[in-house]
Write a protein that holds these residues in place. Structure first.
Motif, PDB file in Angstrom:
ATOM      1  N   LYS A   1     -33.968  -7.913  14.395  1.00  0.00           N
ATOM      2  CA  LYS A   1     -32.955  -8.708  15.098  1.00  0.00           C
ATOM      3  C   LYS A   1     -32.313  -7.872  16.193  1.00  0.00           C
ATOM      4  O   LYS A   1     -31.919  -6.724  15.974  1.00  0.00           O
ATOM      5  N   THR A   2     -32.192  -8.451  17.393  1.00  0.00           N
ATOM      6  CA  THR A   2     -31.537  -7.762  18.504  1.00  0.00           C
ATOM      7  C   THR A   2     -30.052  -7.644  18.210  1.00  0.00           C
ATOM      8  O   THR A   2     -29.340  -8.643  18.125  1.00  0.00           O
TER       9      THR A   2
ATOM     10  N   VAL B   1     -20.546 -10.624  28.016  1.00  0.00           N
ATOM     11  CA  VAL B   1     -21.287  -9.377  28.149  1.00  0.00           C
ATOM     12  C   VAL B   1     -22.213  -9.165  26.946  1.00  0.00           C
ATOM     13  O   VAL B   1     -23.305  -8.588  27.082  1.00  0.00           O
ATOM     14  N   THR B   2     -21.825  -9.655  25.783  1.00  0.00           N
ATOM     15  CA  THR B   2     -22.710  -9.591  24.611  1.00  0.00           C
ATOM     16  C   THR B   2     -23.942 -10.452  24.836  1.00  0.00           C
ATOM     17  O   THR B   2     -25.083 -10.014  24.587  1.00  0.00           O
ATOM     18  N   GLN B   3     -23.743 -11.668  25.334  1.00  0.00           N
ATOM     19  CA  GLN B   3     -24.873 -12.559  25.608  1.00  0.00           C
ATOM     20  C   GLN B   3     -25.793 -11.975  26.669  1.00  0.00           C
ATOM     21  O   GLN B   3     -27.023 -12.026  26.545  1.00  0.00           O
TER      22      GLN B   3
ATOM     23  N   LYS C   1     -29.618 -10.935  26.140  1.00  0.00           N
ATOM     24  CA  LYS C   1     -30.595 -11.639  26.979  1.00  0.00           C
ATOM     25  C   LYS C   1     -31.488 -10.652  27.723  1.00  0.00           C
ATOM     26  O   LYS C   1     -32.717 -10.809  27.766  1.00  0.00           O
ATOM     27  N   ILE C   2     -30.878  -9.625  28.311  1.00  0.00           N
ATOM     28  CA  ILE C   2     -31.648  -8.615  29.035  1.00  0.00           C
ATOM     29  C   ILE C   2     -32.649  -7.947  28.100  1.00  0.00           C
ATOM     30  O   ILE C   2     -33.832  -7.783  28.434  1.00  0.00           O
TER      31      ILE C   2
ATOM     32  N   LEU D   1     -36.749  -8.721  28.616  1.00  0.00           N
ATOM     33  CA  LEU D   1     -37.615  -7.599  28.968  1.00  0.00           C
ATOM     34  C   LEU D   1     -38.529  -7.172  27.816  1.00  0.00           C
ATOM     35  O   LEU D   1     -39.357  -6.271  27.988  1.00  0.00           O
ATOM     36  N   LYS D   2     -38.384  -7.818  26.639  1.00  0.00           N
ATOM     37  CA  LYS D   2     -39.178  -7.484  25.456  1.00  0.00           C
ATOM     38  C   LYS D   2     -39.028  -6.000  25.104  1.00  0.00           C
ATOM     39  O   LYS D   2     -39.990  -5.266  24.910  1.00  0.00           O
ATOM     40  N   MET D   3     -37.760  -5.607  25.016  1.00  0.00           N
ATOM     41  CA  MET D   3     -37.430  -4.216  24.762  1.00  0.00           C
ATOM     42  C   MET D   3     -37.679  -3.828  23.312  1.00  0.00           C
ATOM     43  O   MET D   3     -37.753  -4.680  22.423  1.00  0.00           O
ATOM     44  N   LYS D   4     -37.774  -2.518  23.115  1.00  0.00           N
ATOM     45  CA  LYS D   4     -37.818  -1.915  21.784  1.00  0.00           C
ATOM     46  C   LYS D   4     -36.920  -0.690  21.817  1.00  0.00           C
ATOM     47  O   LYS D   4     -36.610  -0.163  22.879  1.00  0.00           O
TER      48      LYS D   4
END
Length: 324
Positions: free
Chosen positions: A213-214, A255-257, A261-262, A266-269
């Motif tokens: 979970k992000t 800012v949390t959203q 979202k970013i 960007l499919k970050m890890k």
């Protein structure tokens, strides 16, 4: 059976000293009952394993292994603590992907994209992520002060496009200061981004994927004693870093959203830390760091502490996610 974990630190940029400090904090705080830990120094002239007596053993770059006492030590996971190149710009990520070695940072494309401030802001603009007005220069381009000032106004920030820790950044108040600031930025990179000054509350937002979970950490407000959040403010105590930030409910929600979202778009890890400035209740993105500082004084560890996560567990979560 304990996992073998390489902690890479150092790097090729002006940030190498900060990276060494981050890497040693990771080494000192990770649970050595759970992991076999190896400090790996990555420099242009050498890649070496450094033991507790500071003896150095060269890394075999063919498979990223350590020849030790007749054995070859290989790794289950690499903890990336390199700020700047080659740990934050995609080079190490691509190398580990080719070798099939898991690591705690994002993939190579995301690393390269986020390390390039200009490209990052351009990619995120269609998703509604706001940013300051900007002007781009490459080494050798004509410097037209009037065009630049018409676009971004004064004061403005002249920044090296691919650099961190505020190296190569100058705040410019007068047109005649532009050329000197541009020369300073070119000392760090051959690409420059010049941004309009945003007069508002600055915050830093840490994100990590936990159990798939992000997760957005408690937000930090940055109050610099200097003219802006420069190297001294970041690393020499010339700032207040207030966690949780003194922002209203709407600002917190927005800012949390935006940060979540970013990260997801960007499919970050792994870890990320994004910097924003509020204009009214709207967050404007400044930049995103994918290998943020991990010293005990750094912002992300402060946020983890506020969330009730002790430092060793924060680092262990990153390894667990990478191995998963």
């Amino acid at each position: 059976m304990k996992k073998n974990i390489a902690i890479i630190m150092g790097g090729y940029s002006s940030e190498y000293k900060i990276s060494l400090k981050s890497g040693n904090v990771v080494y000192n705080y990770l649970n050595k009952d759970k992991f076999n830990l190896y400090r790996i120094h990555i420099f242009k002239n050498k890649w070496v394993y450094v033991d507790d007596a500071d003896n150095e053993t060269p890394i075999d770059r063919n498979d990223f292994s350590i020849p030790l006492k007749g054995n070859s030590i290989t790794f289950d996971c690499v903890f990336n603590a390199i700020h700047g190149s080659p740990g934050e710009d995609g080079l190490m990520q691509a190398y580990f992907e080719l070798l099939g070695i898991k690591h705690t940072s994002c993939d190579f494309y995301q690393a390269a994209l986020t390390f390039n401030k200009r490209d990052l802001l351009s990619v995120l603009k269609p998703y509604g992520i706001k940013a300051a007005p900007s002007y781009y220069l490459n080494l050798g381009d004509e410097i037209n002060e009037s065009k630049i000032i018409d676009k971004v106004k004064l004061p403005c920030f002249v920044k090296a496009n691919k650099s961190g820790s505020s190296f190569g950044i100058t705040k410019v108040y007068k047109a005649e200061e532009l050329k000197g600031a541009i020369e300073t930025a070119y000392n760090e990179d051959d690409e420059i981004i010049i941004e309009g000054f945003l007069d508002g509350t600055e915050v830093s937002v840490g994100v990590l994927k936990l159990n798939g979970k992000t997760t957005v950490f408690p937000i930090t407000e940055i109050v610099s004693e200097n003219d802006f959040f420069d190297y001294q403010a970041k690393y020499e105590g010339k700032s207040q870093e207030i966690t949780p930030a003194r922002i209203n409910a709407e600002q917190l929600e927005k800012v949390t959203q935006a940060s979540r979202k970013i990260y997801d778009v960007l499919k970050m890890k792994g870890f990320s830390r994004s910097e924003f400035i509020f204009i009214g209740n709207e967050p404007f993105l400044l930049e995103m760091n994918t290998t943020p500082g991990l010293t005990t004084e750094s912002i992300l560890p402060q946020q983890a502490k506020e969330a009730g996560i002790e430092l060793g567990m924060l680092f262990e979560y990153a390894i667990t996610e990478a191995l998963a």
